[in-house]
Motif scaffolding. Structure first.
Motif, short mmCIF file in Angstrom:
data_model
loop_
_atom_site.label_atom_id
_atom_site.label_comp_id
_atom_site.label_asym_id
_atom_site.label_seq_id
_atom_site.Cartn_x
_atom_site.Cartn_y
_atom_site.Cartn_z
N VAL A 107 0.85 -1.19 0.00
CA VAL A 107 0.00 0.00 0.00
C VAL A 107 0.88 1.23 0.00
CG1 VAL A 107 -1.91 -1.12 1.22
CG2 VAL A 107 -0.12 0.04 2.54
N ASP A 108 0.29 2.37 -0.31
CA ASP A 108 0.99 3.65 -0.12
C ASP A 108 0.78 4.05 1.33
OD1 ASP A 108 1.58 3.49 -2.78
OD2 ASP A 108 0.34 5.18 -3.41
N GLY A 109 1.60 3.48 2.18
CA GLY A 109 1.45 3.67 3.61
C GLY A 109 2.33 4.77 4.15
N HIS A 110 2.54 4.73 5.46
CA HIS A 110 3.34 5.77 6.12
C HIS A 110 4.82 5.66 5.79
CE1 HIS A 110 0.29 7.83 8.41
NE2 HIS A 110 -0.15 6.70 8.96
N ASN A 111 5.28 4.47 5.37
CA ASN A 111 6.73 4.31 5.16
C ASN A 111 7.16 4.34 3.70
OD1 ASN A 111 5.48 1.82 4.64
ND2 ASN A 111 7.28 0.66 5.26
N GLU A 112 6.34 3.85 2.76
CA GLU A 112 6.71 3.92 1.35
C GLU A 112 5.48 3.74 0.47
OE1 GLU A 112 9.53 0.87 0.30
OE2 GLU A 112 7.96 -0.62 0.00
N ALA A 113 5.58 4.20 -0.76
CA ALA A 113 4.46 4.12 -1.71
C ALA A 113 4.55 2.81 -2.49
CB ALA A 113 4.47 5.33 -2.64
N ALA A 114 4.29 1.70 -1.81
CA ALA A 114 4.48 0.39 -2.42
C ALA A 114 3.46 0.11 -3.52
CB ALA A 114 4.40 -0.69 -1.35
N ARG A 115 2.23 0.55 -3.33
CA ARG A 115 1.21 0.32 -4.34
C ARG A 115 1.58 1.05 -5.64
NH1 ARG A 115 -1.46 3.69 -6.75
NH2 ARG A 115 -3.37 3.24 -7.90
N THR A 116 1.91 2.33 -5.54
CA THR A 116 2.28 3.11 -6.71
C THR A 116 3.53 2.52 -7.38
OG1 THR A 116 1.31 5.13 -5.82
CG2 THR A 116 2.98 5.39 -7.54
N ALA A 117 4.49 2.11 -6.59
CA ALA A 117 5.71 1.54 -7.15
C ALA A 117 5.42 0.24 -7.90
CB ALA A 117 6.74 1.29 -6.04
N PHE A 118 4.48 -0.55 -7.40
CA PHE A 118 4.12 -1.81 -8.08
C PHE A 118 3.54 -1.52 -9.45
CE2 PHE A 118 1.29 -5.23 -9.27
CZ PHE A 118 2.03 -6.37 -8.98
#
Length: 290
Positions: A107-118
């Protein structure tokens, strides 16, 4: 004695002449992610013959769990052995399997934008760097625990991208994760003051996408599984997801309850069924020029 030795030698010869064993290749890769501002790691499985086939393959993305890494499926999940066997038996089409790494819960959480990066970095990179299909019928996504959470989010938000999915012991807790869930201490959901953020959880969980998903006609066939002694009660949550979707896609939904807890023993047992389920909906390899 000579007859027994002769029979043994004949058996060995028969095995040797039975054809070469399927042997896919696993390697660890990384690329510069503009979204993350650092390298994006992933492990990739290439089916036997990939390098000389001159074909495009279906691609399956497998997401790891909370505090996991891109190497988990290969090291703990026996991914290569399982994929090799299923391909050799004709149970799944030869496929490229991508196992990305994330510091977040996808997810685009508090630590990194994992969803966007995926979506914006990883998928374009894979399709530009490897011989894989670039259309919906050539893609699937699956994951375990937090990776199952990410899988459900991805298919409900972007059903036009994936032909099938698998969520193993999905950590898609509703309305909130249980007290013993690592979500409550994970940097993705912990705010600057070190507290779990329930508003962010609600905004990012699959339930935020569910109504829109049910309102449109495009469905993503989904395999669900969980252990019957899961301390996080994944079975209850998997059954709830099944009930929410069964009227919408009754012929494209499967639920498997296995003996065990929230462990690799359950996920290794579930992996062949998950891969076969997704494989049934994927286009086979095609010549590159098509």
């Amino acid at each position: 004695m000579k007859l027994r030795l002769h029979a043994l030698l004949l058996g060995v010869v028969a095995l040797l002449l039975g054809g070469p064993a399927v042997a896919g290749q696993v390697s660890h890769q990384r690329f510069a992610s503009e979204t993350l501002g650092h390298d994006y790691p992933y492990t990739i499985y290439l089916p036997d013959g990939y390098a000389v086939s001159n074909q495009r393959y279906p691609v399956i993305y497998l997401l790891h769990g909370s505090f996991g890494s891109d190497r988990d499926w290969a090291s703990s999940g026996n991914l290569r052995t399982v994929a090799d066997r299923l391909i050799q038996q004709g149970r799944i089409p030869p496929a490229v399997i991508v196992m990305p790494g994330s510091l977040s819960w996808w997810v685009d959480g508090h630590n990194e934008a994992a969803r966007t990066a995926f979506f914006d970095d990883l998928m374009p990179h894979i399709e530009a760097s490897w011989h894989v299909h670039e259309h919906r019928e050539g893609r699937a996504v699956g994951g375990l625990s937090a990776g199952g959470y990410g899988t459900l989010n991805f298919i409900m938000e972007r059903p036009e991208l994936f032909a099938a999915a698998a969520a193993l012991s999905p950590a898609s807790y509703s309305p909130m994760p249980p007290g013993n869930s690592s979500a409550r201490r994970h940097p993705a959901f912990v705010d600057d003051e070190g507290r779990f953020d329930p508003v962010l959880w609600s905004q990012l969980n699959y339930t935020a996408y569910l109504d829109d998903y049910l309102a449109q006609s495009q469905v993503v066939p989904l395999y669900l599984s969980a252990g019957n002694r899961d301390p996080l009660d994944a079975e209850t949550h998997a059954r709830r997801i099944y009930r929410e979707l069964v009227d919408h896609q009754p012929e494209q939904l499967m639920l498997e309850i296995l003996r065990g807890g929230h462990t690799w023993r359950v996920w290794r047992t579930s992996l062949p069924s998950a891969l076969m389920f997704m494989g049934d909906y994927l286009d086979p390899p095609r010549p590159l020029e098509e």
